[in-house]
Write a protein that holds these residues in place. Structure first.
Motif, PDB file in Angstrom:
ATOM      1  N   ALA A 189       0.862  -1.191   0.000  1.00  0.00           N
ATOM      2  CA  ALA A 189       0.000   0.000   0.000  1.00  0.00           C
ATOM      3  C   ALA A 189       0.893   1.234   0.000  1.00  0.00           C
ATOM      4  O   ALA A 189       1.583   1.517   0.994  1.00  0.00           O
ATOM      5  CB  ALA A 189      -0.913  -0.001   1.222  1.00  0.00           C
ATOM      6  N   GLU A 194       1.104   5.307  -0.719  1.00  0.00           N
ATOM      7  CA  GLU A 194       0.375   6.564  -0.976  1.00  0.00           C
ATOM      8  C   GLU A 194       1.091   7.433  -2.000  1.00  0.00           C
ATOM      9  O   GLU A 194       0.509   8.387  -2.513  1.00  0.00           O
ATOM     10  CB  GLU A 194       0.159   7.324   0.336  1.00  0.00           C
ATOM     11  N   VAL A 221       1.206  -2.586   4.897  1.00  0.00           N
ATOM     12  CA  VAL A 221       0.825  -1.196   5.143  1.00  0.00           C
ATOM     13  C   VAL A 221       1.842  -0.557   6.063  1.00  0.00           C
ATOM     14  O   VAL A 221       2.300  -1.188   7.020  1.00  0.00           O
ATOM     15  CB  VAL A 221      -0.578  -1.135   5.779  1.00  0.00           C
ATOM     16  N   GLY A 222       2.202   0.672   5.786  1.00  0.00           N
ATOM     17  CA  GLY A 222       3.269   1.352   6.521  1.00  0.00           C
ATOM     18  C   GLY A 222       2.816   1.998   7.816  1.00  0.00           C
ATOM     19  O   GLY A 222       1.633   1.994   8.152  1.00  0.00           O
ATOM     20  N   PRO A 223       3.765   2.604   8.540  1.00  0.00           N
ATOM     21  CA  PRO A 223       3.474   3.288   9.794  1.00  0.00           C
ATOM     22  C   PRO A 223       2.883   4.675   9.536  1.00  0.00           C
ATOM     23  O   PRO A 223       2.835   5.120   8.387  1.00  0.00           O
ATOM     24  CB  PRO A 223       4.858   3.405  10.439  1.00  0.00           C
ATOM     25  N   GLU A 224       2.472   5.346  10.598  1.00  0.00           N
ATOM     26  CA  GLU A 224       1.913   6.692  10.460  1.00  0.00           C
ATOM     27  C   GLU A 224       2.827   7.603   9.650  1.00  0.00           C
ATOM     28  O   GLU A 224       2.395   8.355   8.797  1.00  0.00           O
ATOM     29  CB  GLU A 224       1.684   7.304  11.851  1.00  0.00           C
ATOM     30  N   GLY A 225       4.118   7.470   9.853  1.00  0.00           N
ATOM     31  CA  GLY A 225       5.072   8.339   9.148  1.00  0.00           C
ATOM     32  C   GLY A 225       5.417   7.827   7.758  1.00  0.00           C
ATOM     33  O   GLY A 225       6.196   8.448   7.032  1.00  0.00           O
ATOM     34  N   PHE A 245       6.683   4.761   4.859  1.00  0.00           N
ATOM     35  CA  PHE A 245       7.957   4.074   4.643  1.00  0.00           C
ATOM     36  C   PHE A 245       8.991   5.103   4.225  1.00  0.00           C
ATOM     37  O   PHE A 245       8.662   6.117   3.601  1.00  0.00           O
ATOM     38  CB  PHE A 245       7.810   3.036   3.519  1.00  0.00           C
ATOM     39  N   SER A 262      -2.580   1.612  -4.978  1.00  0.00           N
ATOM     40  CA  SER A 262      -3.066   2.898  -4.495  1.00  0.00           C
ATOM     41  C   SER A 262      -4.439   2.697  -3.874  1.00  0.00           C
ATOM     42  O   SER A 262      -5.251   1.927  -4.397  1.00  0.00           O
ATOM     43  CB  SER A 262      -3.201   3.899  -5.649  1.00  0.00           C
ATOM     44  N   LEU A 263      -4.678   3.388  -2.772  1.00  0.00           N
ATOM     45  CA  LEU A 263      -6.002   3.322  -2.134  1.00  0.00           C
ATOM     46  C   LEU A 263      -6.686   4.669  -2.272  1.00  0.00           C
ATOM     47  O   LEU A 263      -7.420   5.118  -1.385  1.00  0.00           O
ATOM     48  CB  LEU A 263      -5.830   2.926  -0.659  1.00  0.00           C
ATOM     49  N   GLY A 264      -6.391   5.321  -3.417  1.00  0.00           N
ATOM     50  CA  GLY A 264      -7.076   6.584  -3.691  1.00  0.00           C
ATOM     51  C   GLY A 264      -6.199   7.789  -3.414  1.00  0.00           C
ATOM     52  O   GLY A 264      -5.064   7.642  -2.953  1.00  0.00           O
ATOM     53  N   ARG A 309      -6.380  10.267  -1.286  1.00  0.00           N
ATOM     54  CA  ARG A 309      -6.237  10.862   0.049  1.00  0.00           C
ATOM     55  C   ARG A 309      -5.256  10.040   0.890  1.00  0.00           C
ATOM     56  O   ARG A 309      -5.115   8.825   0.687  1.00  0.00           O
ATOM     57  CB  ARG A 309      -7.619  10.897   0.766  1.00  0.00           C
ATOM     58  N   ILE A 310      -4.577  10.717   1.829  1.00  0.00           N
ATOM     59  CA  ILE A 310      -3.637  10.016   2.717  1.00  0.00           C
ATOM     60  C   ILE A 310      -4.455   9.402   3.857  1.00  0.00           C
ATOM     61  O   ILE A 310      -5.047  10.126   4.658  1.00  0.00           O
ATOM     62  CB  ILE A 310      -2.587  10.974   3.310  1.00  0.00           C
ATOM     63  N   ARG A 347      -5.061   7.113   7.301  1.00  0.00           N
ATOM     64  CA  ARG A 347      -4.329   6.656   8.488  1.00  0.00           C
ATOM     65  C   ARG A 347      -3.952   5.197   8.244  1.00  0.00           C
ATOM     66  O   ARG A 347      -4.655   4.475   7.530  1.00  0.00           O
ATOM     67  CB  ARG A 347      -5.221   6.735   9.727  1.00  0.00           C
ATOM     68  N   ALA A 348      -2.885   4.767   8.879  1.00  0.00           N
ATOM     69  CA  ALA A 348      -2.368   3.412   8.641  1.00  0.00           C
ATOM     70  C   ALA A 348      -3.454   2.365   8.857  1.00  0.00           C
ATOM     71  O   ALA A 348      -3.647   1.468   8.027  1.00  0.00           O
ATOM     72  CB  ALA A 348      -1.175   3.152   9.554  1.00  0.00           C
ATOM     73  N   ALA A 403      -5.989   2.515   6.068  1.00  0.00           N
ATOM     74  CA  ALA A 403      -5.433   1.960   4.821  1.00  0.00           C
ATOM     75  C   ALA A 403      -5.458   0.436   4.863  1.00  0.00           C
ATOM     76  O   ALA A 403      -5.838  -0.218   3.879  1.00  0.00           O
ATOM     77  CB  ALA A 403      -4.002   2.470   4.632  1.00  0.00           C
TER      78      ALA A 403
HETATM   79  N1  SAM Z   1       3.899   9.023   4.651  1.00  0.00           N
HETATM   80  C1  SAM Z   1       2.689   9.619   4.760  1.00  0.00           C
HETATM   81  C2  SAM Z   1       2.823  10.974   5.270  1.00  0.00           C
HETATM   82  O1  SAM Z   1       2.833  11.185   6.455  1.00  0.00           O
HETATM   83  O2  SAM Z   1       2.884  11.812   4.391  1.00  0.00           O
HETATM   84  C3  SAM Z   1       1.578   8.941   5.461  1.00  0.00           C
HETATM   85  C4  SAM Z   1       1.652   7.515   5.725  1.00  0.00           C
HETATM   86  S1  SAM Z   1       0.041   6.846   5.925  1.00  0.00           S
HETATM   87  C5  SAM Z   1      -0.528   7.671   7.335  1.00  0.00           C
HETATM   88  C6  SAM Z   1       0.378   5.238   6.548  1.00  0.00           C
HETATM   89  C7  SAM Z   1       0.405   4.132   5.527  1.00  0.00           C
HETATM   90  O3  SAM Z   1      -0.914   3.953   5.003  1.00  0.00           O
HETATM   91  C8  SAM Z   1       1.258   4.347   4.328  1.00  0.00           C
HETATM   92  O4  SAM Z   1       2.591   3.971   4.584  1.00  0.00           O
HETATM   93  C9  SAM Z   1       0.599   3.440   3.283  1.00  0.00           C
HETATM   94  O5  SAM Z   1       1.039   2.118   3.446  1.00  0.00           O
HETATM   95  C10 SAM Z   1      -0.863   3.547   3.648  1.00  0.00           C
HETATM   96  N2  SAM Z   1      -1.626   4.533   2.853  1.00  0.00           N
HETATM   97  C11 SAM Z   1      -2.195   5.674   3.306  1.00  0.00           C
HETATM   98  N3  SAM Z   1      -2.882   6.295   2.325  1.00  0.00           N
HETATM   99  C12 SAM Z   1      -2.732   5.523   1.209  1.00  0.00           C
HETATM  100  C13 SAM Z   1      -3.185   5.627  -0.140  1.00  0.00           C
HETATM  101  N4  SAM Z   1      -3.955   6.637  -0.527  1.00  0.00           N
HETATM  102  N5  SAM Z   1      -2.831   4.662  -1.025  1.00  0.00           N
HETATM  103  C14 SAM Z   1      -2.049   3.616  -0.635  1.00  0.00           C
HETATM  104  N6  SAM Z   1      -1.591   3.448   0.640  1.00  0.00           N
HETATM  105  C15 SAM Z   1      -1.926   4.389   1.532  1.00  0.00           C
END
Ligand code: SAM
Length: 246
Positions: free
Chosen positions: A174, A176, A195-199, A201, A219-221, A223-224, A226-227, A230
Motif C-alpha cells: 500500500a 500513498e 501497510v506502513g506506519p503513520e510516518g 515508509f 493505491s487506495l485513492g 487521500r492520505i 491513516r495506517a 489503509a
Molecule cells: N507518509 C505519509 C505521510 O505522512 O505523508 C503517510 C503515511 S500513511 C498515514 C500510513 C500508511 O498507510 C502508508 O505507509 C501506506 O502504506 C498507507 N496509505 C495511506 N494512504 C494511502 C493511499 N492513498 N494509497 C495507498 N496506501 C496508503
C-alpha cells in the motif's frame, strides 16, 4: 469479555474454548467465561450455546453444571465444519495501542488468515503484546461467526520479512506515493498486504519493497489514509475483488 448482545439475545452465546471438541466432551470454562455465561448472559444448567476450538468447526453445547465461579459444558453435536479462510495475510507497522487493537479486531472480522506486525524505520511502537492481540482476535471471532482464528506473528523487521518471504505469495504494497488501482491489481492466489506506519515508509524502504520478488504497489485513492484505515481499505478491496465476498 465477549460482546453483550441486546436482551433477550436473538442468537446463542458463542465462545472459543481451548479444548478439543468431540461429541460428549466435558469442557470446563475459564473464570471469565463462566462469569460471562452465568452472570452477564444469565444462562444456567440445560441452556445451549455454541463453541469452537479454532480447528474443528462450530459445536452445540449445553451447560451441564454451573456454580458461582465454574461452568462445565457438555458437547452435543457439530453444527458447522471449519470455514475456508481466504488466503490473505496482513503485514502492518504497529501504531498506537488503541489503533492497533482496533486494526486486529477489524482484520479478524474481515477474514484475515494471518497478521504480521512489521517493524520499519518510522515505526513508533515496536512492542506489541501478542497475548492481548490474540484475546482481541478471539473476541472478534466469537462475535463475527469465525470458527478459525487468525494467526498472529511476533513482530519482525521489514528487512527480514522481505528477505524471508515466499515469493509465491504476492506482496501488495500500500503506497500513498502511487500504485496501481487496487481493484485492478488484485489477482487470485496467496496474498500479503503490507501497510506502513503513520510516518510512512522511508525512500530506501520503498525501493527495497518495490524490488522484492512478486511485489506490486497499490493505491487506495488520492487521500492520505491513516495506517489502520489503509489496512482495512486494502483488505476490503481484496475481499471484494478476489476474496470470499464474491
Ligand atoms: N507518509 C505519509 C505521510 O505522512 O505523508 C503517510 C503515511 S500513511 C498515514 C500510513 C500508511 O498507510 C502508508 O505507509 C501506506 O502504506 C498507507 N496509505 C495511506 N494512504 C494511502 C493511499 N492513498 N494509497 C495507498 N496506501 C496508503
Amino acid at each position: 469479555m465477549p460482546a453483550i448482545p441486546a436482551w433477550p439475545p436473538k442468537s446463542l452465546p458463542r465462545l472459543f474454548v481451548r479444548h478439543a471438541l468431540v461429541v460428549g466432551a466435558r469442557v470446563e470454562l475459564d473464570a471469565g467465561q463462566a462469569n460471562y455465561l452465568g452472570n452477564v448472559m444469565r444462562r444456567g444448567v440445560g441452556d445451549e450455546l455454541l463453541v469452537f476450538d479454532g480447528g474443528s468447526g462450530e459445536w452445540l453445547a449445553r451447560i451441564a453444571e454451573a456454580g458461582k465461579k465454574h461452568v462445565t459444558l457438555s458437547v452435543e453435536q457439530r453444527m458447522r465444519d471449519p470455514e475456508v479462510i481466504p488466503d490473505i495475510w496482513l503485514a502492518f507497522a504497529p501504531v498506537k495501542r488503541a489503533q492497533t487493537d482496533w486494526l486486529v479486531e477489524k482484520a479478524t472480522e474481515l477474514g484475515t488468515a494471518r497478521l504480521l506486525p512489521v517493524v520499519t524505520q518510522r515505526t513508533v511502537t515496536e512492542r506489541v503484546k501478542l497475548e492481548r492481540l490474540q484475546a482481541i482476535a478471539i473476541e472478534a471471532a466469537e462475535q463475527c461467526g469465525r470458527t478459525m482464528l487468525p494467526e498472529i506473528e511476533e513482530p519482525v523487521a521489514l528487512k527480514k520479512l522481505l528477505s524471508e518471504r515466499d515469493p509465491k505469495r504476492t506482496l501488495y504494497f500500500a503506497d500513498e506515493t502511487g500504485g496501481g488501482r487496487a481493484l485492478n491489481v488484485f489477482a487470485p492466489g496467496p496474498a500479503l498486504i503490507l501497510v506502513g506506519p503513520e510516518g510512512g515508509f522511508t525512500e530506501d524502504e520503498g525501493t527495497a519493497i518495490r524490488a522484492s520478488a512478486n511485489a506490486t504497489a497499490i493505491s487506495l485513492g488520492p487521500r492520505i489514509l491513516r495506517a489502520e484505515t489503509a489496512a482495512l481499505a486494502a483488505l476490503a478491496a481484496w475481499m471484494s475483488a478476489v476474496g470470499d465476498w464474491r
